[in-house]
Design a protein around this motif. Structure first.
Motif, PDB file in Angstrom:
ATOM      1  N   MET A  16      50.038  20.555  31.221  1.00 12.48           N
ATOM      2  CA  MET A  16      50.528  21.287  32.385  1.00 12.48           C
ATOM      3  C   MET A  16      50.002  22.712  32.258  1.00 12.48           C
ATOM      4  O   MET A  16      50.099  23.309  31.190  1.00 12.48           O
ATOM      5  N   LYS A  17      49.457  23.241  33.334  1.00 15.54           N
ATOM      6  CA  LYS A  17      49.006  24.629  33.349  1.00 15.54           C
ATOM      7  C   LYS A  17      49.930  25.407  34.277  1.00 15.54           C
ATOM      8  O   LYS A  17      50.408  24.874  35.285  1.00 15.54           O
ATOM      9  N   GLY A  18      50.155  26.654  33.919  1.00 17.86           N
ATOM     10  CA  GLY A  18      51.046  27.456  34.740  1.00 17.86           C
ATOM     11  C   GLY A  18      50.725  28.923  34.652  1.00 17.86           C
ATOM     12  O   GLY A  18      49.787  29.337  33.956  1.00 17.86           O
ATOM     13  N   GLU A  19      51.504  29.681  35.382  1.00 14.37           N
ATOM     14  CA  GLU A  19      51.371  31.129  35.349  1.00 14.37           C
ATOM     15  C   GLU A  19      52.757  31.737  35.238  1.00 14.37           C
ATOM     16  O   GLU A  19      53.733  31.214  35.781  1.00 14.37           O
ATOM     17  N   LEU A  20      52.824  32.850  34.500  1.00 15.17           N
ATOM     18  CA  LEU A  20      54.054  33.608  34.330  1.00 15.17           C
ATOM     19  C   LEU A  20      53.933  34.897  35.121  1.00 15.17           C
ATOM     20  O   LEU A  20      52.832  35.429  35.295  1.00 15.17           O
ATOM     21  N   TYR A  21      55.070  35.400  35.596  1.00 15.05           N
ATOM     22  CA  TYR A  21      55.086  36.573  36.470  1.00 15.05           C
ATOM     23  C   TYR A  21      55.844  37.733  35.831  1.00 15.05           C
ATOM     24  O   TYR A  21      57.038  37.913  36.056  1.00 15.05           O
ATOM     25  N   PRO A  22      55.145  38.571  35.047  1.00 17.87           N
ATOM     26  CA  PRO A  22      55.819  39.690  34.396  1.00 17.87           C
ATOM     27  C   PRO A  22      56.385  40.721  35.362  1.00 17.87           C
ATOM     28  O   PRO A  22      57.335  41.433  35.015  1.00 17.87           O
ATOM     29  N   ASP A  23      55.841  40.794  36.576  1.00 26.88           N
ATOM     30  CA  ASP A  23      56.396  41.753  37.536  1.00 26.88           C
ATOM     31  C   ASP A  23      57.728  41.247  38.123  1.00 26.88           C
ATOM     32  O   ASP A  23      58.514  42.036  38.629  1.00 26.88           O
ATOM     33  N   VAL A  24      57.998  39.948  38.017  1.00 26.46           N
ATOM     34  CA  VAL A  24      59.254  39.369  38.520  1.00 26.46           C
ATOM     35  C   VAL A  24      60.339  39.417  37.447  1.00 26.46           C
ATOM     36  O   VAL A  24      61.493  39.746  37.730  1.00 26.46           O
ATOM     37  N   ALA A  25      59.971  39.053  36.209  1.00 30.35           N
ATOM     38  CA  ALA A  25      60.936  38.960  35.106  1.00 30.35           C
ATOM     39  C   ALA A  25      60.278  39.446  33.816  1.00 30.35           C
ATOM     40  O   ALA A  25      59.923  38.648  32.946  1.00 30.35           O
ATOM     41  N   PRO A  26      60.110  40.763  33.669  1.00 37.09           N
ATOM     42  CA  PRO A  26      59.345  41.290  32.533  1.00 37.09           C
ATOM     43  C   PRO A  26      59.941  40.974  31.160  1.00 37.09           C
ATOM     44  O   PRO A  26      59.198  40.650  30.235  1.00 37.09           O
ATOM     45  N   ILE A  27      61.259  41.037  31.021  1.00 34.37           N
ATOM     46  CA  ILE A  27      61.896  40.756  29.731  1.00 34.37           C
ATOM     47  C   ILE A  27      61.710  39.282  29.378  1.00 34.37           C
ATOM     48  O   ILE A  27      61.377  38.929  28.243  1.00 34.37           O
ATOM     49  N   VAL A  81      69.972  42.024  38.490  1.00 35.75           N
ATOM     50  CA  VAL A  81      68.524  42.198  38.394  1.00 35.75           C
ATOM     51  C   VAL A  81      67.873  41.539  39.613  1.00 35.75           C
ATOM     52  O   VAL A  81      68.148  40.382  39.916  1.00 35.75           O
ATOM     53  N   THR A  82      67.001  42.273  40.285  1.00 28.72           N
ATOM     54  CA  THR A  82      66.284  41.703  41.422  1.00 28.72           C
ATOM     55  C   THR A  82      65.257  40.692  40.918  1.00 28.72           C
ATOM     56  O   THR A  82      64.435  41.020  40.063  1.00 28.72           O
ATOM     57  N   ASN A  83      65.352  39.464  41.422  1.00 31.65           N
ATOM     58  CA  ASN A  83      64.394  38.410  41.089  1.00 31.65           C
ATOM     59  C   ASN A  83      64.367  37.484  42.300  1.00 31.65           C
ATOM     60  O   ASN A  83      65.290  36.703  42.522  1.00 31.65           O
ATOM     61  N   ASP A  84      63.301  37.578  43.087  1.00 29.97           N
ATOM     62  CA  ASP A  84      63.199  36.828  44.338  1.00 29.97           C
ATOM     63  C   ASP A  84      62.433  35.510  44.196  1.00 29.97           C
ATOM     64  O   ASP A  84      62.170  34.848  45.195  1.00 29.97           O
TER      65      ASP A  84
END
Length: 160
Positions: A16-27, A81-84
């Motif tokens: 499985m390949k994916g991407e992480l979004y540090p601008d959405v959930a940096p911690i 925490v804002t996370n849309d």
């Protein structure tokens, strides 16, 4: 949107390949990447699979020994925490207990959309290739605790 690519390779050779979004959930992303860099997930299993909902892993090996690590702040709106990022098919999110700041290493991948999780759990990425693997895992025969009858082992998760 800033992204970090990852590759989840299963013991059976599926990927499985994916991407992480540090601008959405940096911690959350920083924690997940630190665990990847330590090869923390190697040999751990997807221990809870519910078709039409999600597959969860990252906390137990195939002998059901619990692998623990430090907890992090829950990055979701009901925790201030804002996370849309919505819990739609393929989204990666952090598992936790009833305590908002209890997420550590266990994560789940959405098999289908679950809007009731939006704002309650820290979504932090998405599977972009390999949803057929998610489907296969979600539909495996399982016991009454939703554990697959045959262990579904993560060989490795790496940056990619």
């Amino acid at each position: 949107m800033e992204t970090v690519n990852i590759i989840i390779e299963m013991e059976d050779g599926s990927v499985m390949k994916g991407e992480l979004y540090p601008d959405v959930a940096p911690i959350t992303v920083e924690n997940f990447l630190n665990l990847i860099d330590q090869d923390f997930f190697a040999g751990l299993i997807f221990h809870r699979v519910i078709p039409g909902f999600m597959i969860q892993g990252g906390g137990y090996d195939k002998d059901y020994n619990h692998h623990e690590t430090k907890s992090i702040k829950g990055e979701f709106s009901s925790n201030g925490v804002t996370n849309d990022l919505l819990h739609t098919r393929g989204v990666l999110s952090m598992a936790r207990t009833m305590i908002p700041d209890s997420a550590s290493s266990q994560f789940f991948i959405m098999h289908e959309d679950a809007p009731h999780l939006d704002g309650q759990y820290a979504a932090f990425g998405k599977i972009t290739d390999g949803l057929d693997v998610v489907d296969r895992i979600a539909n495996m025969p399982r016991n009454i605790q939703d554990c697959p009858n045959i262990p579904v082992v993560i060989k490795t998760i790496k940056r990619g």
